[in-house]
Every structure is written in structure tokens, then in C-alpha cells.
Design an enzyme around this catalytic site. Structure first.
Site, PDB file in Angstrom:
ATOM      1  N   THR A 376       0.874  -1.163   0.000  1.00  0.00           N
ATOM      2  CA  THR A 376       0.000   0.000   0.000  1.00  0.00           C
ATOM      3  C   THR A 376       0.914   1.217   0.000  1.00  0.00           C
ATOM      4  O   THR A 376       2.127   1.069   0.024  1.00  0.00           O
ATOM      5  CB  THR A 376      -0.891  -0.052   1.274  1.00  0.00           C
ATOM      6  OG1 THR A 376      -1.639  -1.272   1.233  1.00  0.00           O
ATOM      7  CG2 THR A 376      -1.859   1.094   1.390  1.00  0.00           C
ATOM      8  N   ASN A 396      -3.984  -3.060  -3.226  1.00  0.00           N
ATOM      9  CA  ASN A 396      -3.953  -4.250  -2.388  1.00  0.00           C
ATOM     10  C   ASN A 396      -2.605  -4.935  -2.530  1.00  0.00           C
ATOM     11  O   ASN A 396      -1.649  -4.544  -1.871  1.00  0.00           O
ATOM     12  CB  ASN A 396      -5.107  -5.209  -2.656  1.00  0.00           C
ATOM     13  CG  ASN A 396      -5.227  -6.251  -1.549  1.00  0.00           C
ATOM     14  OD1 ASN A 396      -4.859  -5.995  -0.412  1.00  0.00           O
ATOM     15  ND2 ASN A 396      -5.749  -7.419  -1.869  1.00  0.00           N
TER      16      ASN A 396
END
Length: 567
Positions: A376, A396
Site C-alpha cells: 500500500t 492491495n
């Protein structure tokens, strides 16, 4: 004799007073960049420069957010994105606060069992690799919602430098060279044709993104609807269909970012403002900090045995609650106030003892395990007007689903894997989910992202956050404590070694070769299982601290290419 009595009395007084912290003078050589007016801290220098330049032109933190977010999509495709989503928490110049949820959603054609075969068994890779892993992206909706509500500069002024960066290209760093090489086998699996990242890129090479520049030019000309209803939307849906996906024009046209009320709580003289569900960050951070507040961490010492014990035991209990109770608030009832209430949390720590470790099997909701992907990115901005934002955004996994739309110039997320695909069965990252986070059309998947703003005595103190999957919450926690309890500079607080516990597996993870061997041994003797091999990086924190003289200090994590820029 009188002198001895006086010293004993003084010692007793110091021990009794939680608020009287030992004075530790910060090492001025360990400070981050200090500026007078405004600052941007991100994972890449190019993005920080664009954000800072927008502020220097008279834009505010919200203008800078738009430019910074999209610059990360160009300079840091590992996690920066057009094809993902995120969360933002803000505090404006008069102290008003809020949050924005631009998390991805499940497509309309999603079903609860979409990643299971005819026998009810989980299908490997279906929720992580390729078109079926993709949730409906929220990033463009998010930045335009921010600009519409708070922006002051024309969108053309903000986006043109990002477009110029895409055309000019971005220099590959050594860390980026390693990341691209590592994931090239997955790129070949996910994509029918060769993509730009299949080339043998080396450090100091320049990657140009002309197709992404064209996409951004259309968005600049036509606004958010270009991505959700226009030519870009049509081309994206066509690409997804060609690759076996289920995304439709209806999915895109129905997507809206949601303004949310942040989670707010107090710790000593701090007021902490963090993200609410479908991020679990704010609730978990509140639970942990309120459970450890009665303990005198500053007296125990930084990363000392007792400090690690207290934090670990609070984390154990907070993470046990996390997935059982939390999900998309538009779909499930969340007992948020109860979970962070003093009475509830006092009960949660009632069986903690310094004499031995609590077993995770003795803490309730033992079926739920949390391990998420670490790929992230976070950025923090404080402007010259006193506005502060904290933003965490993601695809993700690293490069998301690894599916790259060469026609539009960006990667697509694999956020569908953050749902509970099958209760009781772990996904790629070990997550065993609960019903609150099961798949449903248009539902947002649970996240650990924890963008956070901290006040002290009513004044802005800090903007902070990090990537790191399930370690996000604990990394943000330790950074705040490093400043507040242990009197570190922002850069020291970000750089300090970190540890992590998430209830299951019943294991305390430590950054390798970073902790006192005696401390590790003492924890093991108390019954804690430790691991230093599987956690080379626990978060990459970016933060900004408001100093006593009003100047700003940036903390850019040494673990990445992170950079603070300001003026």
C-alpha cells in the site's frame, strides 16, 4: 540523611506520576526535513515535489492531495493508482475534521461464493490474480470529491504537472528495479500480451508513460465522469470483459466516494482522529491506545520488555475483535462506540499479567485471523493555511491483480481478496474471514488502512500513516507513541525498529537485527513466541510533526524511497 530522604521521596513521586515523562533531548542530527510553511511526504520524491509545488502556487492541502495522489500513480505504480482506492482523514484550518472513503466496491455481478468451486473449495489465485480479482476503482471519484468540496485551484493547474511527469518519465530506483523483477513472472500470468513492465528495467533507466498521460488528459478535460461514464470507462469495461472480468458500465457509473465521520478518541493530552469503517484502522487504534493508556510506557522505556508486553497484549485483544465485528457500515451494524468504550476495554485487559503471556487461544473469537498484503502507500500533507490531511491508498497486492490495461496505462487492483471468500479458509495472505466481511454486490471490503491526524491540547500536532497490511495499525501506533511517550523527533519515530502482534498467529514479529537480544530472550521466557525472519519491513511510515515553534518536521521512512519536500 536528609539528602537520602529527599532523593527517595523524589523517586517515589516520579514513579507515581504517569504524566511526568523523563526529559530526553532530541538529537538534532536525527531530525527530518524542517520547513517554515508547508510539507508533503510521500513514497516518491517526484510525487512530493508535485504536491509541494501546488502548495507554493497558493493551493491548499486538498489541491495538493489531488496532484500527489495521481503523481503516485505515475511514479509509484507498485501501489499508487488510478485502478485502486483509499481513505483520507482531514483537519482543516479551523479544526473541523472529516474522512473520505473511496475504497473499492464489489461488482454488481459478485456473489458470496464466487471464488469457490463446485465442491465449495477455494479456487487458488482467482481472488488475487487477473480480472476476477478486481473491485470497482474509487481513486478518481475520491480525488474529484475532495477537489469539489475543498479545492481552490483549477483542476488543469493541478493535473498538468502530473501529465508532464508521465510524458517526461520517471527514473527507476534500485528498490523499484528489484520490485519489477520480482513480479515479472506474475505479470506474464495475468496479462495476455507483454506489458511495459516486462522489459528488463534497471536502476537509473527512465520509464515514460504516454498512454497514462493520454488517459489523464481526458480526465482533466472531462472530469470524474470520464473515468466512470465516458470513453475511458467504455475502454476499461471492454478490456475487463476481454480478460474474463465482470465489471460493467453500470458498476462504474454507480460508484460514489462516501464522506465518513472519523473515529475520535483521547490518549493523555492527545486527541487522535483516524479512519472509520470500512477501515478497521481507527477502531483498532483506539482500542489499543486506550488499553495501554493506564500503563507508564515512558518509565518502562522504548522497546523495553514491559513496553512490548503491554502493547502486544493490547494488540492481541484488539485484533481478536477486528474481523469479527467490522465490515462495510452500509451493510453491517458495527458496535463502534461499544468497542472503544472505557468499560469494555478495561474488561479486555483484566486478565493481563506481566508475569506471563496471554495465550491467543484464550482470547475470544478465535476463528478469525488477519494477515493482509503489505503493498500500500501513504502520504501526509500540511499546508501553509493549517489544513492537514492523511491519506492511505492501495491496489492491495503489489501491482494489484498484476493485470495492466495497456490501452489506458495503469494496473487494476485485487481488492476482492480482502473479502472473506469462505469463512474459516485462509486466502493468499492467510486471512480467515468472518460473515461481517463476506462478499456482496456493491459492498466495500474491510481494510487496515489507518490514516491518522493527532492534536495536542487542541492544536494540530501530527499527520501520520503507513502501508503494511495488518501491520499498518501497529506501525501508526508505535510512531505516535515514539513521539509522545519517548520524546523522539519525527524522523527518529519513523526510523525506530518496530514489532507487531495481531492475535493469530500467536507470534510477535520483530524487524530483524533491530532489538536487544536480552529483551527478546526475556519475552521468550515469559511465554511469547517471537519471529525475526518473516518481517523484514513492518510498515513504511510517512509523517509530519508540528514543532513547538510552528515549523514542520517531516519523517520519511528509511525503508523505502520516501521523501519529504516543503518550503
Amino acid at each position: 540523611m536528609k539528602k537520602l530522604i529527599f532523593l527517595c521521596a523524589l523517586l517515589l513521586l516520579q514513579t507515581a506520576c504517569k504524566q511526568e515523562k523523563p526529559i530526553v533531548l532530541a538529537d538534532e542530527n536525527k531530525r527530518g526535513l524542517i520547513v517554515e510553511n508547508a510539507m508533503v511526504v510521500t513514497a516518491r520524491e517526484e510525487a512530493s515535489k508535485i504536491g509541494s509545488a501546488i502548495l507554493e502556487q497558493g493551493g491548499n492541502a486538498f489541491d495538493a492531495m489531488v496532484g500527489t495522489e495521481l503523481a503516485l500513480a505515475v511514479a509509484y505504480p507498485y501501489a499508487g493508482n488510478l485502478g485502486g482506492g483509499g481513505f483520507m482523514v482531514y483537519r482543516n484550518t479551523i479544526g473541523a475534521i472529516g474522512g473520505l472513503d473511496y475504497r473499492e466496491k464489489a461488482p454488481l455481478a459478485s456473489t458470496k461464493d464466487m471464488y469457490l468451486d463446485e465442491n465449495g473449495d477455494f479456487i487458488p489465485n482467482k481472488s488475487t490474480l487477473g480480472a476476477m480479482a478486481v473491485g470497482i476503482p474509487g481513486t478518481i471519484a475520491g480525488v474529484f470529491a475532495v477537489h469539489k468540496k475543498f479545492g481552490t485551484l483549477p483542476i488543469e493547474t493541478i493535473l498538468q504537472p502530473v501529465i508532464d511527469l508521465a510524458k517526461r518519465g520517471v527514473v527507476v530506483t534500485y528498490k523499484q528495479e528489484e520490485r519489477i523483477a520480482k513480479y515479472q513472472p506474475a505479470f506474464l500470468k495475468a496479462n495476455k500480451d507483454s506489458i511495459i513492465f516486462n522489459k528488463n528495467w534497471k536502476a537509473n533507466d527512465t520509464i515514460k508513460y504516454p498512454v497514462l498521460a493520454n488517459t489523464l488528459e481526458r480526465i482533466m478535460a472531462n472530469g470524474r465522469d470520464e473515468f466512470y461514464k465516458g470513453e475511458t470507462a467504455e475502454r476499461l469495461v471492454r478490456f475487463m470483459k476481454d480478460n474474463g472480468g465482470i465489471m460493467t458500465i453500470d458498476d462504474l457509473s454507480k460508484y460514489e466516494a462516501q464522506w465518513r465521520t472519523p473515529v475520535v478518541f483521547e490518549y493523555d493530552d492527545l486527541r487522535v482522529i483516524s479512519m472509520s469503517p470500512p477501515s478497521s484502522g481507527g477502531v483498532c487504534l483506539a482500542q489499543i491506545m486506550k488499553m495501554i493508556e493506564p500503563y507508564d510506557l515512558s518509565q518502562y522505556g522504548h522497546n523495553a520488555t514491559k513496553t512490548i508486553q503491554v502493547i502486544t497484549e493490547a494488540e492481541r485483544r484488539a485484533y481478536a475483535d477486528r474481523s469479527f465485528y467490522l465490515g462495510d457500515p452500509d451493510f453491517v451494524d458495527i458496535p463502534g462506540d461499544k468497542l472503544i468504550s472505557d468499560s469494555y476495554l478495561e474488561g479486555r485487559m483484566s486478565n493481563f499479567s506481566f508475569e506471563k503471556a496471554t495465550r491467543s487461544s484464550d482470547v475470544s473469537h478465535g476463528e478469525v485471523q488477519i494477515v493482509e498484503s503489505n503493498e500500500t502507500t501513504h502520504y501526509s500533507i500540511i499546508d501553509q493555511f493549517g489544513n492537514a490531511i492523511s491519506v492511505t491508498t492501495t491496489l492491495n497486492g503489489a501491482y494489484g491483480s498484476k493485470l495492466y490495461c495497456s490501452d489506458l496505462g495503469f494496473f487494476l487492483n485485487n481488492e476482492m481478496d480482502d473479502f472473506s471468500s469462505k469463512p474459516g479458509v485462509p486466502n493468499m495472505f492467510g486471512l480467515i474471514g468472518a460473515e461481517a466481511n463476506s462478499i456482496a454486490p456493491e459492498k466495500r471490503m474491510l481494510s487496515s488502512m489507518t490514516p491518522t491526524i493527532v492534536e495536542k491540547n487542541g492544536e494540530l500536532l501530527m499527520s501520520v500513516g503507513t502501508p503494511g497490511g495488518s501491520t499498518i495499525i501497529t506501525s501508526v501506533l508505535q510512531t505516535i507513541l515514539n513521539v509522545h511517550e519517548f520524546n523522539m523527533t519525527m524522523q527518529e519515530a519513523v526510523n525506530a525498529p518496530r514489532f507487531h502482534h495481531q492475535w493469530l498467529p500467536d507470534l510477535v514479529m520483530f524487524e530483524p537485527n533491530s532489538f536487544d537480544r536480552k529483551v527478546i530472550n526475556s519475552l521468550q521466557q515469559l511465554g511469547y513466541q517471537t519471529n525475526e525472519e518473516n518481517s523484514p519491513v513492518i510498515g513504511k511510515v510517512d509523517g509530519i510533526l508540528v514543532l513547538k515553534d510552528g515549523k514542520l518536521e517531516g519523517g520519511a521512512d528509511r525503508r523505502g524511497d520516501d521523501t519529504a519536500i516543503g518550503f
